[in-house]
Design a protein around this motif. Structure first.
Motif, mmCIF file in Angstrom:
data_model
loop_
_atom_site.group_PDB
_atom_site.id
_atom_site.type_symbol
_atom_site.label_atom_id
_atom_site.label_comp_id
_atom_site.label_asym_id
_atom_site.label_seq_id
_atom_site.Cartn_x
_atom_site.Cartn_y
_atom_site.Cartn_z
ATOM 1 N N GLU A 208 2.546 -3.918 4.793
ATOM 2 C CA GLU A 208 2.310 -3.366 6.103
ATOM 3 C C GLU A 208 2.327 -4.303 7.135
ATOM 4 O O GLU A 208 2.009 -5.402 7.217
ATOM 5 C CB GLU A 208 0.626 -2.919 6.106
ATOM 6 C CG GLU A 208 0.324 -1.834 5.148
ATOM 7 C CD GLU A 208 -1.019 -1.582 5.144
ATOM 8 O OE1 GLU A 208 -1.898 -2.313 5.651
ATOM 9 O OE2 GLU A 208 -1.147 -0.668 4.215
ATOM 10 N N ARG A 209 2.969 -4.182 8.514
ATOM 11 C CA ARG A 209 3.497 -5.144 9.432
ATOM 12 C C ARG A 209 2.749 -4.771 10.835
ATOM 13 O O ARG A 209 3.024 -3.432 11.104
ATOM 14 C CB ARG A 209 4.662 -5.278 9.520
ATOM 15 C CG ARG A 209 5.422 -5.984 8.234
ATOM 16 C CD ARG A 209 7.019 -6.229 8.451
ATOM 17 N NE ARG A 209 7.491 -6.896 7.246
ATOM 18 C CZ ARG A 209 8.007 -6.132 6.197
ATOM 19 N NH1 ARG A 209 7.876 -4.880 6.184
ATOM 20 N NH2 ARG A 209 8.643 -6.591 5.081
ATOM 21 N N THR A 210 2.102 -5.342 11.312
ATOM 22 C CA THR A 210 1.575 -5.367 12.948
ATOM 23 C C THR A 210 2.205 -6.478 13.578
ATOM 24 O O THR A 210 2.597 -7.483 13.163
ATOM 25 C CB THR A 210 0.040 -5.139 12.841
ATOM 26 O OG1 THR A 210 -0.576 -6.274 12.736
ATOM 27 C CG2 THR A 210 -0.317 -4.128 11.825
ATOM 28 N N ASP A 211 1.917 -6.606 14.936
ATOM 29 C CA ASP A 211 2.093 -7.869 15.820
ATOM 30 C C ASP A 211 1.344 -8.969 15.325
ATOM 31 O O ASP A 211 1.602 -10.056 15.600
ATOM 32 C CB ASP A 211 1.909 -7.269 17.129
ATOM 33 C CG ASP A 211 2.888 -6.530 17.889
ATOM 34 O OD1 ASP A 211 3.831 -6.153 17.120
ATOM 35 O OD2 ASP A 211 2.727 -5.840 18.700
ATOM 36 N N LEU B 288 -0.164 -9.280 11.805
ATOM 37 C CA LEU B 288 -0.132 -9.473 10.261
ATOM 38 C C LEU B 288 0.927 -9.066 9.627
ATOM 39 O O LEU B 288 1.343 -8.075 9.920
ATOM 40 C CB LEU B 288 -1.578 -9.065 9.758
ATOM 41 C CG LEU B 288 -2.707 -9.677 10.063
ATOM 42 C CD1 LEU B 288 -3.931 -9.038 9.258
ATOM 43 C CD2 LEU B 288 -3.097 -11.267 10.010
ATOM 44 N N THR B 289 1.447 -9.824 8.575
ATOM 45 C CA THR B 289 2.131 -8.999 7.563
ATOM 46 C C THR B 289 1.196 -8.959 6.356
ATOM 47 O O THR B 289 1.114 -10.258 6.056
ATOM 48 C CB THR B 289 3.281 -9.634 7.435
ATOM 49 O OG1 THR B 289 4.225 -9.414 8.365
ATOM 50 C CG2 THR B 289 4.282 -8.846 6.138
ATOM 51 N N VAL C 148 -2.140 -11.566 2.596
ATOM 52 C CA VAL C 148 -1.663 -11.946 3.885
ATOM 53 C C VAL C 148 -0.351 -12.979 3.692
ATOM 54 O O VAL C 148 -0.761 -13.863 3.158
ATOM 55 C CB VAL C 148 -2.575 -12.250 5.192
ATOM 56 C CG1 VAL C 148 -1.885 -12.736 6.295
ATOM 57 C CG2 VAL C 148 -3.629 -11.443 5.347
ATOM 58 N N VAL C 149 0.741 -12.439 4.091
ATOM 59 C CA VAL C 149 1.929 -13.766 4.095
ATOM 60 C C VAL C 149 2.289 -14.155 5.487
ATOM 61 O O VAL C 149 2.908 -15.040 5.381
ATOM 62 C CB VAL C 149 3.157 -13.162 3.348
ATOM 63 C CG1 VAL C 149 2.934 -12.590 2.067
ATOM 64 C CG2 VAL C 149 3.738 -11.594 4.179
ATOM 65 N N TRP C 150 1.831 -13.481 6.545
ATOM 66 C CA TRP C 150 2.234 -14.064 7.857
ATOM 67 C C TRP C 150 1.168 -13.608 8.804
ATOM 68 O O TRP C 150 0.692 -12.397 8.628
ATOM 69 C CB TRP C 150 3.590 -13.747 8.351
ATOM 70 C CG TRP C 150 3.940 -13.801 9.777
ATOM 71 C CD1 TRP C 150 4.644 -14.917 10.076
ATOM 72 C CD2 TRP C 150 3.669 -12.918 10.825
ATOM 73 N NE1 TRP C 150 4.527 -14.827 11.562
ATOM 74 C CE2 TRP C 150 4.352 -13.671 12.071
ATOM 75 C CE3 TRP C 150 3.180 -11.737 11.081
ATOM 76 C CZ2 TRP C 150 4.098 -13.369 13.263
ATOM 77 C CZ3 TRP C 150 3.275 -11.356 12.377
ATOM 78 C CH2 TRP C 150 3.585 -11.875 13.365
ATOM 79 N N GLU D 155 -5.240 -12.907 -1.803
ATOM 80 C CA GLU D 155 -5.226 -14.282 -0.839
ATOM 81 C C GLU D 155 -4.661 -14.081 0.625
ATOM 82 O O GLU D 155 -4.031 -13.148 0.627
ATOM 83 C CB GLU D 155 -4.566 -15.336 -1.710
ATOM 84 C CG GLU D 155 -3.196 -15.354 -1.720
ATOM 85 C CD GLU D 155 -2.637 -16.544 -2.374
ATOM 86 O OE1 GLU D 155 -1.426 -17.206 -1.667
ATOM 87 O OE2 GLU D 155 -2.845 -16.784 -3.463
ATOM 88 N N TRP D 156 -4.975 -14.805 1.279
ATOM 89 C CA TRP D 156 -4.588 -15.139 2.501
ATOM 90 C C TRP D 156 -3.630 -16.328 2.481
ATOM 91 O O TRP D 156 -4.379 -17.563 2.379
ATOM 92 C CB TRP D 156 -5.590 -15.221 3.690
ATOM 93 C CG TRP D 156 -5.192 -15.101 5.141
ATOM 94 C CD1 TRP D 156 -4.147 -16.114 5.540
ATOM 95 C CD2 TRP D 156 -5.560 -14.386 5.983
ATOM 96 N NE1 TRP D 156 -3.903 -15.964 6.876
ATOM 97 C CE2 TRP D 156 -4.834 -15.099 7.304
ATOM 98 C CE3 TRP D 156 -6.674 -13.341 6.326
ATOM 99 C CZ2 TRP D 156 -5.027 -14.246 8.291
ATOM 100 C CZ3 TRP D 156 -6.699 -12.744 7.525
ATOM 101 C CH2 TRP D 156 -5.948 -13.405 8.751
#
Length: 261
Positions: A32-35, A37-38, A51-53, A80-81
């Motif tokens: 899932e991608r937003t401005d 978070l990915t 969370v990867v980004w 994890e984040w």
């Protein structure tokens, strides 16, 4: 060995390709991608979710963190984040801790061009074996258990999936009939990168050059598959070895995990 890597350019490519836009591993996993978070959602007890980004600002960070930590607490498997120290805001780590996540050890994100990694032979009496069947996967799992402690049966299941899909290489270092080290490469189609993971060596065989031989072997395999960059999340024990064979630290990363039990 010196490096001519353009650290800023490679870090930008790493952030885009292996963080913001990286597809999830495994056929049933989703992204899932937003401005802001990915995040990836794995499947089952062997899955990885997190969370990867991220790209947050001070005004919005706490609400996004609260919502995301609540989500992490609901997922099955590892959660994890994956914080990188250049992520914003500057106090993101402290905010994650305040939200109930637990920081693990700091790792260095190391990168080298695959073609620039020298060739190193394994030490005398040790040969490298490409893992191709269930018996060799079981031996690779055993090495991880001995080298790192704990139960790595879940890793064995992921190896089977990754090898079958052509998205992973696994290699064993064997002395006689005894497996003494194991490592794997994850391939990320559509990117310039491959990730080197594992490299665990049983204690009696450490310090003999097996780890660098495994790095060299995987570099050649990745180069044959058209990979430009190799990436490693290196513990302090591995970083000096990697620097000597041409890797450069482009970032620091700390995983913040959900406490279980």
């Amino acid at each position: 060995m010196g490096s001519t890597l353009d650290t800023a350019a490679v870090r930008a490519a790493y952030d885009a390709q292996l963080r913001r836009d990286l597809p999830p591993s495994g056929g049933a996993a989703t992204a899932e991608r937003t401005d802001q978070l990915t995040r990836h959602l794995g499947v089952g007890p062997d899955g990885w979710s997190g969370v990867v980004w991220s790209s947050l600002d001070e005004a919005t960070a706490d609400q996004v963190i609260a919502d995301t930590v609540a989500w992490l607490r609901t997922v099955e498997g590892h959660a994890e984040w994956k914080l990188h120290h250049h992520d914003t805001p500057a106090d993101l780590g402290a905010r994650l801790t305040a939200a109930g996540l637990v920081a693990d050890g700091v790792e260095s994100v190391m990168v080298a061009e695959a073609a620039a990694v020298p060739h190193f032979e394994p030490p005398a009496g040790v040969r490298l074996v490409e893992v191709a069947d269930d018996a060799d996967i079981d031996r690779a799992v055993l090495v991880h258990d001995l080298a790192f402690g704990g139960d790595h049966s879940g890793l064995g299941r992921r190896m089977r999936v990754g090898l079958a899909a052509g998205l992973m290489d696994v290699v064993l270092a064997v002395a006689g009939d005894e497996p003494v080290s194991a490592a794997r490469t994850d391939y990320y189609p559509g990117t310039e990168f491959a990730g080197l993971w594992g490299g665990g060596t049983v204690e009696a065989w450490r310090g003999r050059g097996i780890y660098r031989a495994l790095v060299s072997h995987r570099a050649r395999r990745a180069e044959q598959r058209g990979v430009r960059y190799l990436q490693v999340d290196a513990l302090p024990t591995s970083r000096p070895i990697l620097e000597r064979v041409g890797f450069t630290a482009i970032a620091l990363t700390t995983p913040y995990t959900v406490p279980r039990g």
